[in-house]
Design a protein around this motif. Structure first.
Motif, PDB file in Angstrom:
ATOM      1  N   GLY A   1      70.397  36.125  17.203  1.00 61.61           N
ATOM      2  CA  GLY A   1      71.254  35.538  18.054  1.00 61.61           C
ATOM      3  C   GLY A   1      72.650  36.036  17.778  1.00 61.61           C
ATOM      4  N   ILE A   2      72.706  37.501  17.219  1.00 59.63           N
ATOM      5  CA  ILE A   2      73.782  37.873  16.900  1.00 59.63           C
ATOM      6  C   ILE A   2      74.114  39.412  17.597  1.00 59.63           C
ATOM      7  N   PRO A   3      75.207  39.895  17.690  1.00 52.33           N
ATOM      8  CA  PRO A   3      75.379  41.320  18.428  1.00 52.33           C
ATOM      9  C   PRO A   3      74.858  42.379  17.712  1.00 52.33           C
ATOM     10  N   VAL A   4      74.537  43.421  18.128  1.00 52.49           N
ATOM     11  CA  VAL A   4      73.883  44.457  17.103  1.00 52.49           C
ATOM     12  C   VAL A   4      74.970  45.033  16.335  1.00 52.49           C
ATOM     13  N   ARG A   5      76.287  45.006  16.593  1.00 59.19           N
ATOM     14  CA  ARG A   5      77.295  45.629  15.702  1.00 59.19           C
ATOM     15  C   ARG A   5      77.739  44.818  14.771  1.00 59.19           C
ATOM     16  N   THR A   6      77.238  43.397  14.783  1.00 58.17           N
ATOM     17  CA  THR A   6      77.266  42.341  13.628  1.00 58.17           C
ATOM     18  C   THR A   6      76.416  42.756  12.653  1.00 58.17           C
ATOM     19  N   LEU A   7      75.150  43.091  13.079  1.00 52.73           N
ATOM     20  CA  LEU A   7      74.132  43.284  12.280  1.00 52.73           C
ATOM     21  C   LEU A   7      74.403  44.521  11.588  1.00 52.73           C
ATOM     22  N   ARG A   8      74.834  45.673  12.213  1.00 51.22           N
ATOM     23  CA  ARG A   8      75.327  46.831  11.433  1.00 51.22           C
ATOM     24  C   ARG A   8      76.193  46.747  10.511  1.00 51.22           C
ATOM     25  N   PHE A   9      77.068  45.670  10.888  1.00 48.56           N
ATOM     26  CA  PHE A   9      78.080  45.647   9.677  1.00 48.56           C
ATOM     27  C   PHE A   9      77.475  44.715   8.537  1.00 48.56           C
ATOM     28  N   TYR A  10      76.596  43.901   8.758  1.00 46.61           N
ATOM     29  CA  TYR A  10      76.061  43.131   7.871  1.00 46.61           C
ATOM     30  C   TYR A  10      75.235  44.438   6.872  1.00 46.61           C
ATOM     31  N   ARG A  11      74.624  45.273   7.572  1.00 45.87           N
ATOM     32  CA  ARG A  11      73.718  46.267   6.831  1.00 45.87           C
ATOM     33  C   ARG A  11      74.776  46.998   6.025  1.00 45.87           C
ATOM     34  N   GLU A  12      75.932  47.373   6.416  1.00 49.51           N
ATOM     35  CA  GLU A  12      77.101  48.114   5.671  1.00 49.51           C
ATOM     36  C   GLU A  12      77.618  47.567   4.777  1.00 49.51           C
ATOM     37  N   ARG A  13      77.768  46.026   4.642  1.00 48.66           N
ATOM     38  CA  ARG A  13      78.204  45.559   3.578  1.00 48.66           C
ATOM     39  C   ARG A  13      77.019  45.065   2.444  1.00 48.66           C
ATOM     40  N   GLY A  14      75.833  45.539   2.663  1.00 48.84           N
ATOM     41  CA  GLY A  14      74.658  45.177   1.849  1.00 48.84           C
ATOM     42  C   GLY A  14      74.147  43.778   2.121  1.00 48.84           C
ATOM     43  N   LEU A  15      74.401  43.045   3.214  1.00 51.40           N
ATOM     44  CA  LEU A  15      74.255  41.643   3.088  1.00 51.40           C
ATOM     45  C   LEU A  15      72.564  41.450   3.470  1.00 51.40           C
ATOM     46  N   ILE A  16      71.980  42.618   4.027  1.00 54.26           N
ATOM     47  CA  ILE A  16      70.482  42.523   4.200  1.00 54.26           C
ATOM     48  C   ILE A  16      69.904  43.780   3.779  1.00 54.26           C
ATOM     49  N   ALA A  17      68.927  43.848   3.663  1.00 51.87           N
ATOM     50  CA  ALA A  17      68.075  44.903   3.022  1.00 51.87           C
ATOM     51  C   ALA A  17      67.732  46.066   4.005  1.00 51.87           C
ATOM     52  N   PRO A  18      67.757  47.071   3.522  1.00 50.55           N
ATOM     53  CA  PRO A  18      67.561  48.404   4.535  1.00 50.55           C
ATOM     54  C   PRO A  18      66.037  48.137   5.237  1.00 50.55           C
ATOM     55  N   PRO A  19      66.148  48.502   6.204  1.00 44.66           N
ATOM     56  CA  PRO A  19      64.625  48.264   7.074  1.00 44.66           C
ATOM     57  C   PRO A  19      63.529  49.160   6.399  1.00 44.66           C
TER      58      PRO A  19
ATOM     59  N   ARG B   1      61.237  58.144  12.369  1.00 43.82           N
ATOM     60  CA  ARG B   1      62.526  57.798  13.049  1.00 43.82           C
ATOM     61  C   ARG B   1      62.658  56.362  13.265  1.00 43.82           C
ATOM     62  N   ILE B   2      61.141  55.427  13.101  1.00 41.62           N
ATOM     63  CA  ILE B   2      61.324  54.248  13.550  1.00 41.62           C
ATOM     64  C   ILE B   2      61.715  53.297  12.266  1.00 41.62           C
ATOM     65  N   ALA B   3      62.746  52.357  12.520  1.00 40.45           N
ATOM     66  CA  ALA B   3      63.079  51.264  11.416  1.00 40.45           C
ATOM     67  C   ALA B   3      62.554  49.836  11.712  1.00 40.45           C
ATOM     68  N   TRP B   4      61.653  49.528  10.798  1.00 36.20           N
ATOM     69  CA  TRP B   4      60.993  48.167  10.936  1.00 36.20           C
ATOM     70  C   TRP B   4      61.594  47.210  10.121  1.00 36.20           C
ATOM     71  N   TYR B   5      62.237  46.083  10.842  1.00 33.94           N
ATOM     72  CA  TYR B   5      62.483  44.701  10.248  1.00 33.94           C
ATOM     73  C   TYR B   5      61.588  43.798  10.341  1.00 33.94           C
ATOM     74  N   ASP B   6      61.705  42.655   9.414  1.00 32.77           N
ATOM     75  CA  ASP B   6      60.547  41.790   9.457  1.00 32.77           C
ATOM     76  C   ASP B   6      61.131  40.385   9.130  1.00 32.77           C
ATOM     77  N   ASP B   7      60.049  39.461   8.926  1.00 38.07           N
ATOM     78  CA  ASP B   7      60.764  38.056   8.859  1.00 38.07           C
ATOM     79  C   ASP B   7      61.672  37.729   7.789  1.00 38.07           C
ATOM     80  N   HIS B   8      61.425  38.815   6.843  1.00 42.46           N
ATOM     81  CA  HIS B   8      62.460  38.330   5.470  1.00 42.46           C
ATOM     82  C   HIS B   8      64.007  38.808   6.105  1.00 42.46           C
ATOM     83  N   HIS B   9      64.149  39.806   6.940  1.00 39.29           N
ATOM     84  CA  HIS B   9      65.482  39.993   7.341  1.00 39.29           C
ATOM     85  C   HIS B   9      66.123  38.946   8.352  1.00 39.29           C
ATOM     86  N   LEU B  10      65.208  38.473   9.176  1.00 42.24           N
ATOM     87  CA  LEU B  10      65.462  37.401   9.953  1.00 42.24           C
ATOM     88  C   LEU B  10      65.923  36.208   9.114  1.00 42.24           C
TER      89      LEU B  10
END
Length: 216
Positions: A9-27, A32-41
């Motif tokens: 329930g967040i914008p993609v740009r917010t998710l990218r920002f969290y990735r850049e800040r290290g708040l969630i682990a890399p997929p 070329r496919i990036a997989w996210y799972d229940d741990h990321h959610l």
């Protein structure tokens, strides 16, 4: 990434920002496919819950690093769960609710060091329901969590010494590794002595004199 953002329930740009800040682990990547799972959610939902409770993103990042550097449940429990204590599983937001405003990286690091807390995937485990409840009650009474943890460290030192004393006394007179009455007898003695010690301490604070014995 778009599917994960939609689920959270967040914008993609917010998710990218969290990735850049290290708040969630890399997929996990497959070509070329990036997989996210229940741990990321789960992490995104935790971030949202902690933000609602007044934590900043910087603070959340510090908390995440503290948890990730802490010991896991297997390491804390060692040879098995405490025989008389009930571990409690908590989400990070549930822990924040127990100690409103007191869940800081410093306090978490101390709790992890003492073995009160451990990690198990996306969950936190408190080693003892009784200790969790009394710690939360002390904080609600106005005692800072840092003071509660500092006192807990000192209590543990005395408790270890008492445990050594009772084991030595009883094992000296029995061949059993753990005499069946060891725990209830030790608890009864410590409870009575602590009660009397509190009486003496409080009377001293009040300036009262202890009752006199019969004159001889």
């Amino acid at each position: 990434m778009e599917e994960l953002a939609k689920e959270a329930g967040i914008p993609v740009r917010t998710l990218r920002f969290y990735r850049e800040r290290g708040l969630i682990a890399p997929p996990r990547r497959e070509g070329r496919i990036a997989w996210y799972d229940d741990h990321h959610l789960a992490r995104l939902r935790t971030i949202a819950a902690l933000l609602e409770r007044g934590h900043t993103l910087t603070g959340i990042a510090d908390l995440a690093r503290t948890f990730e550097s802490g010991r896991d449940v297997a390491e804390v429990l060692g040879l098995g769960e405490p025989t008389e204590e009930t571990p409690v599983r908590l989400t990070p937001e549930q822990l924040a609710d127990h100690f409103e405003g007191e869940v800081t990286p410093e306090n978490l690091a101390t709790a992890l060091e003492l073995g009160y807390l451990a990690t198990d995937g996306d969950e936190i485990v408190h080693i003892s329901r009784r200790l969790l409840e009394v710690s939360a009650e002390l904080v609600r009474e106005g005692v800072p969590l840092s003071t509660v943890l500092s006192a807990g460290r000192r209590v543990r030192e005395h408790a270890d010494a008492l445990a050594d004393l009772f084991v030595q006394v009883l094992q000296a007179h029995t061949t059993e590794t753990e005499p069946p009455r060891l725990r209830p007898l030790a608890r009864a003695v410590v409870d009575a002595e602590l009660s009397m010690a509190l009486d003496r301490r409080l009377r001293r604070d009040d300036g009262a004199q202890p009752p006199k014995g019969p004159e001889t």
